[in-house]
Design an enzyme around this catalytic site. Structure first.
Site, PDB file in Angstrom:
ATOM      1  N   ASN A 226       0.458  -1.647   0.378  1.00  0.00           N
ATOM      2  CA  ASN A 226       0.361  -0.405  -0.384  1.00  0.00           C
ATOM      3  C   ASN A 226       0.946   1.739   0.396  1.00  0.00           C
ATOM      4  O   ASN A 226       1.204   1.537   1.190  1.00  0.00           O
ATOM      5  CB  ASN A 226      -0.725   0.646   1.387  1.00  0.00           C
ATOM      6  CG  ASN A 226      -1.702   1.264   1.538  1.00  0.00           C
ATOM      7  OD1 ASN A 226      -1.782   1.652   0.251  1.00  0.00           O
ATOM      8  ND2 ASN A 226      -2.735   0.641   1.792  1.00  0.00           N
TER       9      ASN A 226
ATOM     10  N   ARG B 182      -2.908  -1.859  -2.975  1.00  0.00           N
ATOM     11  CA  ARG B 182      -3.390  -1.215  -3.610  1.00  0.00           C
ATOM     12  C   ARG B 182      -3.118   0.242  -4.185  1.00  0.00           C
ATOM     13  O   ARG B 182      -2.613   0.422  -4.838  1.00  0.00           O
ATOM     14  CB  ARG B 182      -3.668  -0.713  -2.312  1.00  0.00           C
ATOM     15  CG  ARG B 182      -4.596   0.707  -2.034  1.00  0.00           C
ATOM     16  CD  ARG B 182      -4.634   0.844  -0.500  1.00  0.00           C
ATOM     17  NE  ARG B 182      -6.083   2.041  -0.622  1.00  0.00           N
ATOM     18  CZ  ARG B 182      -6.410   2.247   0.917  1.00  0.00           C
ATOM     19  NH1 ARG B 182      -5.397   2.191   1.669  1.00  0.00           N
ATOM     20  NH2 ARG B 182      -6.959   3.177   0.760  1.00  0.00           N
TER      21      ARG B 182
ATOM     22  N   HIS C 230     -11.531   4.713  -0.981  1.00  0.00           N
ATOM     23  CA  HIS C 230     -11.631   3.810   0.564  1.00  0.00           C
ATOM     24  C   HIS C 230     -12.633   1.977   0.312  1.00  0.00           C
ATOM     25  O   HIS C 230     -13.461   1.758   1.282  1.00  0.00           O
ATOM     26  CB  HIS C 230     -12.554   4.055   1.445  1.00  0.00           C
ATOM     27  CG  HIS C 230     -11.670   5.244   2.238  1.00  0.00           C
ATOM     28  ND1 HIS C 230     -12.230   6.131   2.385  1.00  0.00           N
ATOM     29  CD2 HIS C 230     -10.672   5.206   2.446  1.00  0.00           C
ATOM     30  CE1 HIS C 230     -10.600   7.027   3.202  1.00  0.00           C
ATOM     31  NE2 HIS C 230      -9.670   6.602   2.662  1.00  0.00           N
TER      32      HIS C 230
ATOM     33  N   HIS D  74     -15.875   5.228   7.252  1.00  0.00           N
ATOM     34  CA  HIS D  74     -14.554   4.691   7.663  1.00  0.00           C
ATOM     35  C   HIS D  74     -13.568   6.048   7.837  1.00  0.00           C
ATOM     36  O   HIS D  74     -13.548   6.680   7.277  1.00  0.00           O
ATOM     37  CB  HIS D  74     -14.141   4.226   5.932  1.00  0.00           C
ATOM     38  CG  HIS D  74     -12.498   4.092   6.359  1.00  0.00           C
ATOM     39  ND1 HIS D  74     -11.739   2.829   5.738  1.00  0.00           N
ATOM     40  CD2 HIS D  74     -11.482   4.617   6.329  1.00  0.00           C
ATOM     41  CE1 HIS D  74     -10.879   3.166   5.855  1.00  0.00           C
ATOM     42  NE2 HIS D  74      -9.885   4.118   6.495  1.00  0.00           N
TER      43      HIS D  74
ATOM     44  N   GLY E 169     -10.615   7.012   9.734  1.00  0.00           N
ATOM     45  CA  GLY E 169      -9.382   7.300   9.643  1.00  0.00           C
ATOM     46  C   GLY E 169      -8.571   8.826   9.364  1.00  0.00           C
ATOM     47  O   GLY E 169      -9.770   9.582   9.377  1.00  0.00           O
TER      48      GLY E 169
ATOM     49  N   ARG F 171      -7.091  16.934   4.931  1.00  0.00           N
ATOM     50  CA  ARG F 171      -7.690  17.239   3.600  1.00  0.00           C
ATOM     51  C   ARG F 171      -9.281  17.780   3.512  1.00  0.00           C
ATOM     52  O   ARG F 171      -9.941  17.396   5.077  1.00  0.00           O
ATOM     53  CB  ARG F 171      -8.166  15.889   3.184  1.00  0.00           C
ATOM     54  CG  ARG F 171      -7.194  15.634   2.372  1.00  0.00           C
ATOM     55  CD  ARG F 171      -7.363  14.324   1.547  1.00  0.00           C
ATOM     56  NE  ARG F 171      -6.636  13.038   2.359  1.00  0.00           N
ATOM     57  CZ  ARG F 171      -6.682  11.489   2.209  1.00  0.00           C
ATOM     58  NH1 ARG F 171      -7.995  11.111   1.392  1.00  0.00           N
ATOM     59  NH2 ARG F 171      -6.352  11.055   2.798  1.00  0.00           N
TER      60      ARG F 171
ATOM     61  N   GLU G 178     -12.303   2.623  15.060  1.00  0.00           N
ATOM     62  CA  GLU G 178     -12.207   1.938  15.357  1.00  0.00           C
ATOM     63  C   GLU G 178     -11.964   1.951  17.138  1.00  0.00           C
ATOM     64  O   GLU G 178     -11.483   0.960  18.125  1.00  0.00           O
ATOM     65  CB  GLU G 178     -10.894   0.373  14.780  1.00  0.00           C
ATOM     66  CG  GLU G 178     -12.025  -0.232  13.546  1.00  0.00           C
ATOM     67  CD  GLU G 178     -10.472  -0.343  12.966  1.00  0.00           C
ATOM     68  OE1 GLU G 178      -9.589  -0.976  13.587  1.00  0.00           O
ATOM     69  OE2 GLU G 178     -10.715  -0.556  11.819  1.00  0.00           O
TER      70      GLU G 178
ATOM     71  N   GLU H 242      -7.964  -3.660   4.575  1.00  0.00           N
ATOM     72  CA  GLU H 242      -7.694  -3.706   3.758  1.00  0.00           C
ATOM     73  C   GLU H 242      -6.892  -4.671   2.977  1.00  0.00           C
ATOM     74  O   GLU H 242      -6.480  -4.747   1.858  1.00  0.00           O
ATOM     75  CB  GLU H 242      -7.550  -2.390   3.128  1.00  0.00           C
ATOM     76  CG  GLU H 242      -8.412  -1.037   3.480  1.00  0.00           C
ATOM     77  CD  GLU H 242      -7.779  -0.050   3.806  1.00  0.00           C
ATOM     78  OE1 GLU H 242      -7.158   0.034   5.041  1.00  0.00           O
ATOM     79  OE2 GLU H 242      -8.285   1.324   3.691  1.00  0.00           O
TER      80      GLU H 242
HETATM   81  P1  ADP Z   1      -4.936   5.656   7.208  1.00  0.00           P
HETATM   82  O1  ADP Z   1      -6.087   6.279   7.173  1.00  0.00           O
HETATM   83  O2  ADP Z   1      -3.804   6.231   7.424  1.00  0.00           O
HETATM   84  O3  ADP Z   1      -5.030   4.637   7.698  1.00  0.00           O
HETATM   85  P2  ADP Z   1      -5.845   5.239  10.796  1.00  0.00           P
HETATM   86  O4  ADP Z   1      -7.038   4.613   9.996  1.00  0.00           O
HETATM   87  O5  ADP Z   1      -4.972   4.708  11.156  1.00  0.00           O
HETATM   88  O6  ADP Z   1      -5.231   5.950   9.777  1.00  0.00           O
HETATM   89  O7  ADP Z   1      -6.729   6.225  11.346  1.00  0.00           O
HETATM   90  C1  ADP Z   1      -5.793   6.930  11.755  1.00  0.00           C
HETATM   91  C2  ADP Z   1      -6.867   7.940  13.249  1.00  0.00           C
HETATM   92  O8  ADP Z   1      -7.346   6.991  13.461  1.00  0.00           O
HETATM   93  C3  ADP Z   1      -5.162   9.121  13.976  1.00  0.00           C
HETATM   94  O9  ADP Z   1      -6.205  10.267  13.527  1.00  0.00           O
HETATM   95  C4  ADP Z   1      -4.830   8.768  15.010  1.00  0.00           C
HETATM   96  O10 ADP Z   1      -5.044   9.490  15.750  1.00  0.00           O
HETATM   97  C5  ADP Z   1      -6.822   7.743  15.507  1.00  0.00           C
HETATM   98  N1  ADP Z   1      -6.602   6.986  16.281  1.00  0.00           N
HETATM   99  C6  ADP Z   1      -6.177   5.884  15.726  1.00  0.00           C
HETATM  100  N2  ADP Z   1      -6.012   4.972  17.604  1.00  0.00           N
HETATM  101  C7  ADP Z   1      -6.432   5.622  18.545  1.00  0.00           C
HETATM  102  C8  ADP Z   1      -7.446   6.071  20.134  1.00  0.00           C
HETATM  103  N3  ADP Z   1      -7.089   5.107  20.922  1.00  0.00           N
HETATM  104  N4  ADP Z   1      -8.287   7.145  19.921  1.00  0.00           N
HETATM  105  C9  ADP Z   1      -8.577   7.703  18.946  1.00  0.00           C
HETATM  106  N5  ADP Z   1      -7.893   8.146  17.888  1.00  0.00           N
HETATM  107  C10 ADP Z   1      -7.305   7.673  17.341  1.00  0.00           C
END
Ligand code: ADP
Length: 401
Positions: A15, A94, A182, A209, A211, A242, A333, A381
């Site tokens: 990825n 990906r 996504h 989703h 993240g 973004r 999550e 993914e």
């Molecule tokens: P990507 O889109 O790069 O794959 P991720 O799905 O790993 O990103 O998501 C990253 C986001 O998830 C970040 O904003 C991070 O702070 C948040 N995150 C991860 N763990 C926690 C947590 N325990 N509490 C709050 N936010 C979290």
């Protein structure tokens, strides 16, 4: 013909982002990777972390992390050291954009690469890196099938009204459409729901989703019918850096009044906006914002929650209601705070979460009184890509036999 079911067959998933490279090495069977790794800040300050199946750190082979090809070479050298007998059966990639043609994963050929390169103007910040990853893997594993898995594929077949913009129709004909992204994550979540809650999958589901990149998708009877992301990975929800949905008049203002050029505007919209921009530069990371707990972080989190709620209403309306809301992605999550805040004003939608379940990051978050089921699915993914690579390797070997 090599036997794919020997324990020596490996499947690599890649990825490649603008400055990152996530990899996972899968065995012939099973969902758990033998090795995972992530290279970040590829360039002069590049870092690479690798972990084995037990989660223990694996020392990377020496090498340079100044380019994607360099990082991949380091990863491959490490794989060869740790698994000397392994033969790579296929590599899955990906790829952010599959355009109009690809609703399924595809075996990479030079013709496919040319097609994907034609789509670069549609995803300038992602597609070139995805293609660079494919090229690097082709050079590293000559003759090994490379499979491209597309973030847009899951959304192909959406109805016209969600596929178009209300601009002159010639743009639609030229491919300026709402592709949605996504898709690998939505694909995985849909498969999991079909397995663990088939009655929900037969109905109306909104998947959030959330993240670093974030989008939401309305899934009706297992098919994507609308999504928050459109032509580019900028639309819809605010993300780490973004902007999410924006009035195009703001772009005209930047052009006409501030005389910014497209690269300056691109920089603002992709890299300086979202949670980072809203928080006045404090952070793009939800965890950091939650911990900061100040006026800047509140601004960012409030807006994020507001836009998720707003999008949820819109996506539920498109399906005539909602049977399940599913959270995934790093924020979806893990962030109890964000999930609680999103759900606390959704009683009108039949949503009520159990706060203890939410605090535990349980699979089912909704209370027994909730008309709508609220769940977390930890998205994978990498596994969607690995499964496609396995399938393609099977096809490839059959064709060779
Ligand atoms: P990507 O889109 O790069 O794959 P991720 O799905 O790993 O990103 O998501 C990253 C986001 O998830 C970040 O904003 C991070 O702070 C948040 N995150 C991860 N763990 C926690 C947590 N325990 N509490 C709050 N936010 C979290």
């Amino acid at each position: 013909m090599k036997d794919l079911h020997t324990e020596n067959a490996g499947f690599l998933t890649l990825n490649a982002g603008s400055s990152s490279l996530k990899v996972a090495l899968f065995p012939a069977d099973g969902d758990e990777p033998l090795l995972t790794g992530q290279a970040d800040r590829i360039g002069p300050d590049g870092t690479l972390k690798l972990k084995d199946a037990a989660g223990d750190a694996v020392e990377p082979a020496p090498g340079d992390l100044t380019s994607h090809a360099g990082a991949l070479a380091v990863i491959i050298a490490t794989v060869k050291r740790v698994f000397p007998d392994l033969h790579m059966a296929a590599v899955g990639h990906r790829v952010v954009h599959g355009g109009l043609d690809h609703a399924e994963p595809v075996l990479v050929t030079e013709e496919v690469i040319a097609q994907l390169a034609d789509l670069e103007p549609f995803a300038p910040l992602h597609q070139p890196h995805n293609i660079a990853g494919i090229r690097a893997a082709m050079a590293a594993f000559p003759g090994v099938p490379q499979v491209a898995c597309f973030d847009t594929a899951f959304h192909r077949g959406q109805p016209f009204v969600n596929d178009t913009f209300a601009i002159p129709h010639r743009y639609y004909e030229a491919g300026v459409r709402r592709y949605g992204f996504h898709g690998l994550s939505y694909d995985y979540v849909t498969g999991e729901l079909a397995r663990i809650a088939p009655h929900l999958m037969a109905g109306r589901v909104v998947v959030a989703h959330l993240g670093n990149g974030a989008s939401m998708c309305a899934i009706y009877r297992g098919k994507s019918v609308a999504s928050s992301m459109g032509f580019s990975a900028l639309d819809g929800l605010p993300m780490g850096t973004r902007c999410g949905q924006i009035d195009p008049g703001v772009l005209l203002y930047m052009l006409d009044r501030e005389h910014l050029d497209t690269s300056q505007i691109r920089q603002i919209l992709y890299n300086e906006s979202g949670l980072l921009g809203l928080s006045g530069g404090l952070s793009n990371d939800m965890r950091t914002l939650e911990q900061a707990d100040n006026a800047q972080s509140h601004r960012a989190i409030d807006y994020f929650v507001f836009r998720v709620q707003r999008e949820l209403g819109a996506l539920a309306a498109v399906m005539g209601g909602i049977d399940a809301l599913v959270f995934c992605g790093g924020i979806g999550e893990n962030s109890r705070v964000v999930r609680r805040r999103i759900c606390e004003r959704l009683g009108w939608m039949g949503i009520e979460i159990d706060h203890n379940r939410n605090a535990e990051n349980a699979t089912v978050l909704s209370s027994e009184f909730s008309r709508t089921t609220v769940m977390i699915v930890n998205t994978r993914e990498d596994l969607v890509i690995a499964r496609a690579a396995r399938a393609a390797a099977g096809i490839f070997e059959e064709a060779e036999a």
